[in-house]
Design an enzyme around this catalytic site. Sequence first.
Site, PDB file in Angstrom:
ATOM      1  N   PRO A  24      73.260  97.619  71.358  1.00 18.66           N
ATOM      2  CA  PRO A  24      72.687  98.646  72.237  1.00 18.66           C
ATOM      3  C   PRO A  24      71.754  98.005  73.269  1.00 18.66           C
ATOM      4  O   PRO A  24      70.875  97.231  72.910  1.00 18.66           O
ATOM      5  CB  PRO A  24      71.913  99.550  71.266  1.00 18.66           C
ATOM      6  CG  PRO A  24      71.659  98.705  70.049  1.00 18.66           C
ATOM      7  CD  PRO A  24      72.819  97.765  69.967  1.00 18.66           C
ATOM      8  N   GLN A 101      72.887 104.825  69.766  1.00 23.13           N
ATOM      9  CA  GLN A 101      71.603 104.551  69.116  1.00 23.13           C
ATOM     10  C   GLN A 101      70.616 105.654  69.492  1.00 23.13           C
ATOM     11  O   GLN A 101      70.367 105.895  70.674  1.00 23.13           O
ATOM     12  CB  GLN A 101      71.061 103.194  69.578  1.00 23.13           C
ATOM     13  CG  GLN A 101      69.820 102.782  68.806  1.00 23.13           C
ATOM     14  CD  GLN A 101      69.205 101.487  69.315  1.00 23.13           C
ATOM     15  OE1 GLN A 101      68.889 101.368  70.499  1.00 23.13           O
ATOM     16  NE2 GLN A 101      69.045 100.522  68.431  1.00 23.13           N
ATOM     17  N   TYR A 185      59.178 100.053  68.117  1.00 24.30           N
ATOM     18  CA  TYR A 185      59.207 101.459  68.532  1.00 24.30           C
ATOM     19  C   TYR A 185      58.808 102.356  67.353  1.00 24.30           C
ATOM     20  O   TYR A 185      58.472 101.860  66.277  1.00 24.30           O
ATOM     21  CB  TYR A 185      60.576 101.793  69.130  1.00 24.30           C
ATOM     22  CG  TYR A 185      60.853 100.956  70.373  1.00 24.30           C
ATOM     23  CD1 TYR A 185      60.026 101.072  71.487  1.00 24.30           C
ATOM     24  CD2 TYR A 185      61.869 100.011  70.407  1.00 24.30           C
ATOM     25  CE1 TYR A 185      60.227 100.289  72.620  1.00 24.30           C
ATOM     26  CE2 TYR A 185      62.074  99.218  71.539  1.00 24.30           C
ATOM     27  CZ  TYR A 185      61.247  99.362  72.639  1.00 24.30           C
ATOM     28  OH  TYR A 185      61.433  98.582  73.759  1.00 24.30           O
TER      29      TYR A 185
HETATM   30  C1  FNR Z   1      68.087  95.086  74.728  1.00 29.79           C
HETATM   31  N1  FNR Z   1      67.923  95.264  73.360  1.00 29.79           N
HETATM   32  C2  FNR Z   1      67.916  96.536  72.851  1.00 29.79           C
HETATM   33  N2  FNR Z   1      67.874  96.731  71.494  1.00 29.79           N
HETATM   34  C3  FNR Z   1      67.997  97.959  70.974  1.00 29.79           C
HETATM   35  O1  FNR Z   1      67.978  98.096  69.741  1.00 29.79           O
HETATM   36  N3  FNR Z   1      68.117  99.056  71.785  1.00 29.79           N
HETATM   37  C4  FNR Z   1      68.143  98.948  73.142  1.00 29.79           C
HETATM   38  O2  FNR Z   1      68.346  99.940  73.849  1.00 29.79           O
HETATM   39  C5  FNR Z   1      67.975  97.658  73.701  1.00 29.79           C
HETATM   40  N4  FNR Z   1      67.928  97.478  75.057  1.00 29.79           N
HETATM   41  C6  FNR Z   1      68.082  96.202  75.583  1.00 29.79           C
HETATM   42  C7  FNR Z   1      68.282  96.044  76.960  1.00 29.79           C
HETATM   43  C8  FNR Z   1      68.526  94.775  77.481  1.00 29.79           C
HETATM   44  C9  FNR Z   1      68.791  94.625  78.951  1.00 29.79           C
HETATM   45  C10 FNR Z   1      68.542  93.644  76.619  1.00 29.79           C
HETATM   46  C11 FNR Z   1      68.834  92.263  77.150  1.00 29.79           C
HETATM   47  C12 FNR Z   1      68.290  93.804  75.276  1.00 29.79           C
HETATM   48  C13 FNR Z   1      68.101  94.120  72.443  1.00 29.79           C
HETATM   49  C14 FNR Z   1      69.581  93.793  72.289  1.00 29.79           C
HETATM   50  O3  FNR Z   1      70.307  94.871  71.725  1.00 29.79           O
HETATM   51  C15 FNR Z   1      69.804  92.552  71.398  1.00 29.79           C
HETATM   52  O4  FNR Z   1      69.343  92.840  70.107  1.00 29.79           O
HETATM   53  C16 FNR Z   1      69.090  91.319  71.933  1.00 29.79           C
HETATM   54  O5  FNR Z   1      69.328  91.157  73.311  1.00 29.79           O
HETATM   55  C17 FNR Z   1      69.528  90.067  71.190  1.00 29.79           C
HETATM   56  O6  FNR Z   1      70.934  89.905  71.223  1.00 29.79           O
HETATM   57  P1  FNR Z   1      71.656  88.966  72.345  1.00 29.79           P
HETATM   58  O7  FNR Z   1      71.380  89.557  73.675  1.00 29.79           O
HETATM   59  O8  FNR Z   1      71.061  87.605  72.191  1.00 29.79           O
HETATM   60  O9  FNR Z   1      73.110  89.006  71.977  1.00 29.79           O
END
Ligand code: FNR
Length: 361
Positions: A24, A101, A185
């Site tokens: 997400p 989510q 959160y």
């Molecule tokens: C996120 N992440 C995030 N996590 C989550 O639980 N809900 C969300 O809405 C968001 N929003 C979000 C926006 C953006 C632009 C980023 C880069 C990250 C965290 C994301 O889901 C993920 O857990 C982390 O980025 C780590 O995984 P990656 O990016 O290394 O594969």
Amino acid sequence: MSTGLFSELSLRSVRARNRLALSPMCQYSAGADGVATEWHRVHYGSRAVGGAGIVIQEATAVEPRGRITSHDLGLWNDEQAEALAPIADFVAEQGAVPAIQLAHAGRKASTTRPWEGSEPLQPEAGGWTVVGPSGQPYPYEGAAPPTERLDPNDIEAIVESFGAAAERAIEAGFQAVEIHAAHGYLLHEFLSPVTNQRTDAYGGDFEGRTRVAREVYDTVREAVGEEIPVFMRVSGTDWLPEPSWTIEDTVELGSILADRGLDFLDVSSGGIHPDQQIDYAGPNYQVALAEQVRAETDLPTVGAVGAITTPEQGEALIRNDRADVAIVGRKFLNDPYFGLRAAESLYEVEPDVPAQYRRGW
Ligand code: FNR
């Protein structure tokens, strides 16, 4: 191919074509009042076309105060649900499981968008009063928005709003619901002793601090019924000295929720306080947390996330029994077709390319 990243996954009545999920990720692109736009349709549609097995739509707020920014998606009314329905339908048509989510940003709500600096926003500048388990604001460098301690009636209303949003999500066509209890959160703020200073039934010991998460799970389960899988994202650790939320706490919560029927624990980490110290943030950096939860609980499915950027990482996680699902975030921003490319490069077989694109593969 039967046991790797591209093996099928069954979750209650739902079947995912593979074990690669879109993490997400907020797009901060909603219109007025949390309504989805063309951006969301194209963005999520592309990742479904691009081979993800499960598309987990970004944090979608269960009430207006629970948005990080005023551009976040919401699901507290029917207009929002109507705008999401075509997205869920298209994702499903393309062979991916549409999941969503549900979130409440708690005391980390009311900021500007990342590309505007993620600055805390005061009510007079378009922000709002934020809420948390205790009255302390998030320790921003600048002034935090006013932060109110929730009373038990407010908590009950927020728990109910998760249930109402889950019901709308299923009516809109989503096939799975993820409860956001990570990243500092609201639900994480209740779990962690770093942010929960309450002395009533919603604070104090492990039982008190986990009460809201348990109540939200039970309410969402009741709302969606027995056929729909329910996921929860947690921070496996706060990355802070104790007293803080630890991996042992995560394992204990995971076991409790497994007994209540949680289908999928998505194990992330951190976000509760800026003093967190992550030992290592390279490839697979959160995988050990997921692996421990998977080994020490009876949860049917455990997902690993964090700096998974290559098909080989995903394949190794599944083959080596470290996780059941590889959840990929930023790499999917970089390449919407990461799923198709992963299948092609791992197995040298024709990936599940839509008919419209086959002449290009
Ligand atoms: C996120 N992440 C995030 N996590 C989550 O639980 N809900 C969300 O809405 C968001 N929003 C979000 C926006 C953006 C632009 C980023 C880069 C990250 C965290 C994301 O889901 C993920 O857990 C982390 O980025 C780590 O995984 P990656 O990016 O290394 O594969």
